[in-house]
Design a protein around this motif. Structure first.
Motif, PDB file in Angstrom:
ATOM      1  N   LYS A 107       0.832  -1.203   0.000  1.00 26.22           N
ATOM      2  CA  LYS A 107       0.000   0.000   0.000  1.00 26.22           C
ATOM      3  C   LYS A 107       0.869   1.257   0.000  1.00 26.22           C
ATOM      4  O   LYS A 107       1.832   1.362   0.749  1.00 26.22           O
ATOM      5  N   SER A 110       2.621   3.196   3.088  1.00 27.46           N
ATOM      6  CA  SER A 110       2.602   2.343   4.281  1.00 27.46           C
ATOM      7  C   SER A 110       4.027   1.966   4.670  1.00 27.46           C
ATOM      8  O   SER A 110       4.972   2.143   3.905  1.00 27.46           O
ATOM      9  N   SER A 111       4.194   1.450   5.883  1.00 23.57           N
ATOM     10  CA  SER A 111       5.488   0.970   6.361  1.00 23.57           C
ATOM     11  C   SER A 111       5.429  -0.545   6.490  1.00 23.57           C
ATOM     12  O   SER A 111       4.478  -1.086   7.074  1.00 23.57           O
ATOM     13  N   ASN A 206      -1.426  -8.174   2.864  1.00 18.83           N
ATOM     14  CA  ASN A 206      -2.539  -7.274   2.553  1.00 18.83           C
ATOM     15  C   ASN A 206      -3.809  -8.060   2.217  1.00 18.83           C
ATOM     16  O   ASN A 206      -4.577  -7.704   1.321  1.00 18.83           O
TER      17      ASN A 206
END
Length: 222
Positions: A107, A110-111, A206
């Protein structure tokens, strides 16, 4: 324990034949592949060779070198599996869902933990995972690619040259099937704690599950 590791090591070495469209077989066989190279993982004995030193683009096999740089950094203490890397717009567009290439669907902004990125690359051949790592470690993919080439020379790959972390088509990017086999053998011997990721049959990220792209894993040969 050695008996169990050798077939897994062979997955990468024998995978070179599959990648270049060579049918499996005995020592004496013909193949339509333009290049092929097969060795005994334990002794290094050459079992089959066909134009093994011709320069070719590495395609996704370049990801082996990407992971070598990562594994070496972890082994030396410069990185930890729990380190996190941020998904840039460049990584997302070039290697993520918008790219239409192999991806772990990271994403944007994101991290992500390094260990998850490693699994994305080794199991799914994720281009976004490679670029995220490259930018996180070296500031840019160009810098990381230069580091890949430098590291290749350090481990004895004399001609392999890398322009990006993914293996996507790029001028000047080259290797040989002999050096790819040499690299695979190096990964197996020098990073037993990390090499296991290549034997992982699937990975979920995800909320998306993907199977390992290596067809040999489904054969249950080790």
């Amino acid at each position: 324990m050695q008996f169990r590791l050798l077939p897994l090591a062979g997955l990468l070495v024998f995978g070179l034949l599959l990648f270049f469209q060579a049918p499996a077989g005995a020592q004496l066989f013909e193949t339509k592949a333009a290049q092929a190279f097969m060795i005994d993982a334990e002794t290094g004995t050459v079992l089959f060779s066909k134009d093994a030193d011709k320069s070719i683009p590495p395609a996704s096999m370049a990801k082996l070198m990407t992971m070598e740089v990562v594994f070496n950094a972890i082994k030396s203490g410069r990185l930890k599996l729990d380190d996190t890397f941020v998904v840039s717009e460049n990584a997302w567009r070039k290697g993520g869902a918008p790219s239409g290439t192999s991806t772990m669907f990271a994403k944007l902004k994101s991290s992500i933990r390094l260990e998850d990125l490693i699994q994305g690359v080794t199991v799914q051949a994720a281009n976004d995972g490679c670029i995220i790592i490259a930018e996180g470690m070296s500031g840019s993919e160009d810098n990381f690619a230069a580091q890949m080439t430098e590291r290749a020379r350090q481990i004895g790959l004399k001609t392999s040259t890398f322009v990006n972390s993914t293996g996507l088509p790029a001028d000047g990017q080259q290797t040989t099937v002999r050096e790819l086999a040499q690299l695979a053998l190096h990964l197996w011997r020098d990073y037993p704690d990390f090499y296991r990721y290549y034997g992982q049959k699937d990975f979920t990220w995800n909320k998306i599950s993907q199977r390992n792209r290596n067809p040999l894993l489904a054969m249950d040969i080790g």
